[in-house]
Design a protein around this motif. Structure first.
Motif, mmCIF file in Angstrom:
data_model
loop_
_atom_site.group_PDB
_atom_site.id
_atom_site.type_symbol
_atom_site.label_atom_id
_atom_site.label_comp_id
_atom_site.label_asym_id
_atom_site.label_seq_id
_atom_site.Cartn_x
_atom_site.Cartn_y
_atom_site.Cartn_z
ATOM 1 N N ARG A 154 0.830 -1.215 0.000
ATOM 2 C CA ARG A 154 0.000 0.000 0.000
ATOM 3 C C ARG A 154 0.867 1.269 0.000
ATOM 4 O O ARG A 154 0.396 2.340 -0.350
ATOM 5 C CB ARG A 154 -0.911 0.022 1.231
ATOM 6 N N GLN A 155 2.156 1.123 0.404
ATOM 7 C CA GLN A 155 3.040 2.295 0.490
ATOM 8 C C GLN A 155 3.721 2.604 -0.846
ATOM 9 O O GLN A 155 4.395 3.618 -0.978
ATOM 10 C CB GLN A 155 4.102 2.064 1.559
ATOM 11 N N VAL A 156 3.564 1.709 -1.826
ATOM 12 C CA VAL A 156 4.177 1.916 -3.145
ATOM 13 C C VAL A 156 3.158 2.600 -4.049
ATOM 14 O O VAL A 156 2.021 2.137 -4.187
ATOM 15 C CB VAL A 156 4.619 0.568 -3.769
ATOM 16 N N ASN A 157 3.576 3.697 -4.682
ATOM 17 C CA ASN A 157 2.656 4.457 -5.534
ATOM 18 C C ASN A 157 2.138 3.600 -6.697
ATOM 19 O O ASN A 157 2.916 2.951 -7.404
ATOM 20 C CB ASN A 157 3.370 5.693 -6.103
ATOM 21 N N ASN A 158 0.836 3.654 -6.872
ATOM 22 C CA ASN A 158 0.167 2.980 -7.995
ATOM 23 C C ASN A 158 0.351 1.463 -8.001
ATOM 24 O O ASN A 158 0.089 0.812 -9.020
ATOM 25 C CB ASN A 158 0.649 3.544 -9.339
ATOM 26 N N LYS A 159 0.828 0.873 -6.917
ATOM 27 C CA LYS A 159 1.041 -0.577 -6.895
ATOM 28 C C LYS A 159 -0.289 -1.309 -7.093
ATOM 29 O O LYS A 159 -0.374 -2.281 -7.868
ATOM 30 C CB LYS A 159 1.674 -0.987 -5.562
ATOM 31 N N MET A 160 -1.331 -0.866 -6.426
ATOM 32 C CA MET A 160 -2.619 -1.536 -6.533
ATOM 33 C C MET A 160 -3.221 -1.343 -7.928
ATOM 34 O O MET A 160 -3.789 -2.287 -8.508
ATOM 35 C CB MET A 160 -3.600 -0.991 -5.479
ATOM 36 N N LEU A 163 -1.510 -3.677 -10.291
ATOM 37 C CA LEU A 163 -1.937 -5.059 -10.067
ATOM 38 C C LEU A 163 -3.316 -5.314 -10.676
ATOM 39 O O LEU A 163 -3.545 -6.329 -11.339
ATOM 40 C CB LEU A 163 -1.962 -5.358 -8.563
ATOM 41 N N LEU A 164 -4.246 -4.357 -10.481
ATOM 42 C CA LEU A 164 -5.597 -4.524 -11.019
ATOM 43 C C LEU A 164 -5.604 -4.480 -12.544
ATOM 44 O O LEU A 164 -6.322 -5.252 -13.204
ATOM 45 C CB LEU A 164 -6.514 -3.435 -10.455
ATOM 46 N N ASN A 165 -4.783 -3.586 -13.137
ATOM 47 C CA ASN A 165 -4.711 -3.507 -14.599
ATOM 48 C C ASN A 165 -4.097 -4.787 -15.188
ATOM 49 O O ASN A 165 -4.567 -5.304 -16.205
ATOM 50 C CB ASN A 165 -3.880 -2.297 -15.036
ATOM 51 N N GLU A 166 -3.065 -5.275 -14.517
ATOM 52 C CA GLU A 166 -2.428 -6.509 -14.988
ATOM 53 C C GLU A 166 -3.410 -7.672 -14.921
ATOM 54 O O GLU A 166 -3.472 -8.511 -15.840
ATOM 55 C CB GLU A 166 -1.196 -6.813 -14.132
#
Length: 501
Positions: A154-160, A163-166
């Protein structure tokens, strides 16, 4: 079917290599309990048998029926577990599933971050080896962990978002792959059910069917086209053109499918069965197009692949490769007019079959028997050819394609004609006529051959020459028809007529 289930332990043990048997013994003796020593005794007893016989084993090991069933089930599971340990480093999908299993264990123990790290490593391998379904499973597991627990991600920018786009892209990609695989199966099934499109109405109907089954199979713009999607698309196109009797376009589509392996060489080891099939299709369509250079080049490619010690083929891939290689060799020899080489190949394969080094299915065995019989026919070994043709005719429990049955019975009649068994030939032609009338695979070449034989039977030997000459002229007139061209490619009528004209 009951016997097939009953003897699956016997087949499994008999298929093991020496290395696999040795590995099982090491795996099974990791502890020395009586139960384990008993199932090892069962393993040795089954291994020593030539044919499955439960009575011999139960008497030898003094087992009760219920005890014997449980012991067999336990042994089967242990053998499969030992094989899994061997193949985990050879089959990438087995390795990835193990990593997913490890992740579930870590997750169950509350080690969320360790589970995510394991999934990231597994995901990289799945992408590298085009394991689309496992890639999607890994992504879904990552989403589950991220949605239920607070992690460092959650601390990494745009990580979620990434993941959702992938995950969305992979969902579309897997759907495309499944649909294209279905497309390949449907068009192949259409050929099995209906055969070739020989009339304009047949071709129109096949084209409509081809368009219909593709209506919902449009690649999503949001997902990149994968290796599996492209190969299935090319192979489906190959079958469509083959049904339409456009052998040149079928060869081009088969070439495109093979090119995908050239561009993604890691997939050659990942899916050797598909790679071997792609090369075999190249040899088959080269043979139908009478393209000797392409046929020879791909036979050599198959030979080099099968002989490469650096490529570790499993038993299924090796047997598949041997089947495709030897079918391609037969076609190469027939195309080059080298009947003697085809005859030697047939003899070699018969010896290997008796020694159980060559184990084709019954359908494939019938095809090899026919090829061997054709080679015998060309060499003038008519009695020997009849032996192999009788083997095909007497395979009662095996379903063969009609074109193979027609060619088999026609070649059988030709052999008997050369041996002057005229009464038998007349009887066989009556039976063959019934098959020819009802089959969609009947070519005009078959009808002409039967009528020619009928005329020959009615005339003395001194008056046969005009019949041979007329039959040869009639067959020459069929060369522009691709369906007739295919029929003549697998039937040695022209070579037979050449002996008499």
């Amino acid at each position: 079917m009951p016997n097939a289930i009953k003897h699956q332990l016997f087949r499994l043990i008999k298929s093991l290599t020496k290395a696999e048997k040795r590995n099982f013994k090491l795996f099974a003796t990791r502890s020395g309990s009586n139960a384990e020593s008993l199932f090892i005794q069962l393993f040795d007893a089954v291994d020593r048998l030539e044919e499955p016989d439960d009575a011999i084993i139960t008497n030898r090991l003094k087992l009760k029926p219920g005890q014997y069933s449980n012991l067999k089930r336990h042994l089967y599971q242990q053998v499969m577990t030992s094989l899994r340990i061997i193949y985990i480093n050879k089959e990438i999908d087995i390795e990835l599933r193990e990593q997913i299993d490890f992740t579930r264990i870590l997750y169950g123990k509350g080690h969320y971050l360790d589970a995510l790290r394991t999934l990231e490593r597994a995901k990289a391998k799945a992408v590298e080896h085009s394991q689309d379904l496992l890639h999607l499973e890994i992504l879904e597991f990552q989403k589950l962990i991220e949605s239920r627990h607070i992690t460092l991600s959650r601390q990494v920018n745009n990580k979620m978002d990434r993941l959702l786009n992938e995950s969305a892209h992979r969902c579309y990609s897997v759907l495309d792959t499944s649909e294209l695989f279905s497309l390949n199966i449907q068009i192949h099934g259409h050929y099995i059910e209906r055969g070739h499109a020989r009339t304009e109405s047949d071709k129109t109907e096949t084209h409509k069917f081809w368009q219909h089954i593709q209506t919902v199979r449009v690649d999503r713009e949001t997902s990149p086209t994968t290796f599996n999607q492209k190969v299935n698309r090319f192979q489906a196109s190959m079958w469509f053109h083959y049904i339409q009797l456009d052998f040149n376009e079928a060869l081009r589509a088969a070439t495109n499918a093979h090119t995908m392996f050239t561009l993604s060489r890691q997939m050659i080891l990942k899916d050797t069965g598909l790679y071997l099939r792609c090369i075999y299709y190249l040899t088959m369509f080269a043979y139908l197009n009478k393209d000797g250079k392409t046929l020879s080049r791909n036979v050599k490619r198959l030979e080099e692949f099968m002989a490469d010690d650096d490529i570790h083929l499993n038993d299924n891939a090796r047997q598949t490769g041997l089947i495709y290689l030897n079918l391609a060799r037969f076609n190469q020899y027939f195309l080059n007019g080298d009947g003697a080489a085809a005859y030697r190949l047939g003899n070699d394969l018969s010896r290997d079959y008796k020694k159980k080094k060559f184990r084709p299915s019954q359908q494939r065995l019938g095809l090899f028997r026919y090829k061997h019989a054709a080679a015998c026919f060309l060499g003038g070994y008519y009695d020997e050819a009849l032996d192999y043709l009788n083997d095909i005719i007497n395979m009662r429990l095996t379903i063969f394609r009609d074109d193979l049955l027609i060619n088999t019975r026609l070649l059988h009649a030709l052999c008997n004609f050369e041996l002057t068994n005229y009464i038998l030939v007349d009887y066989q032609l009556t039976s063959l006529n019934r098959l020819i009338r009802r089959s969609r695979e009947t070519a005009e070449a078959h009808r002409l051959a039967v009528s020619g034989l009928r005329r020959l039977l009615k005339l003395p030997a001194g008056e046969h020459a005009p019949v041979y000459a007329k039959l040869r002229k009639e067959l020459d007139a069929l060369r522009d028809d691709p369906f007739e061209q295919k029929a003549l490619a697998y039937l040695e009528l022209e070579d037979w007529l050449r002996l008499h004209v």
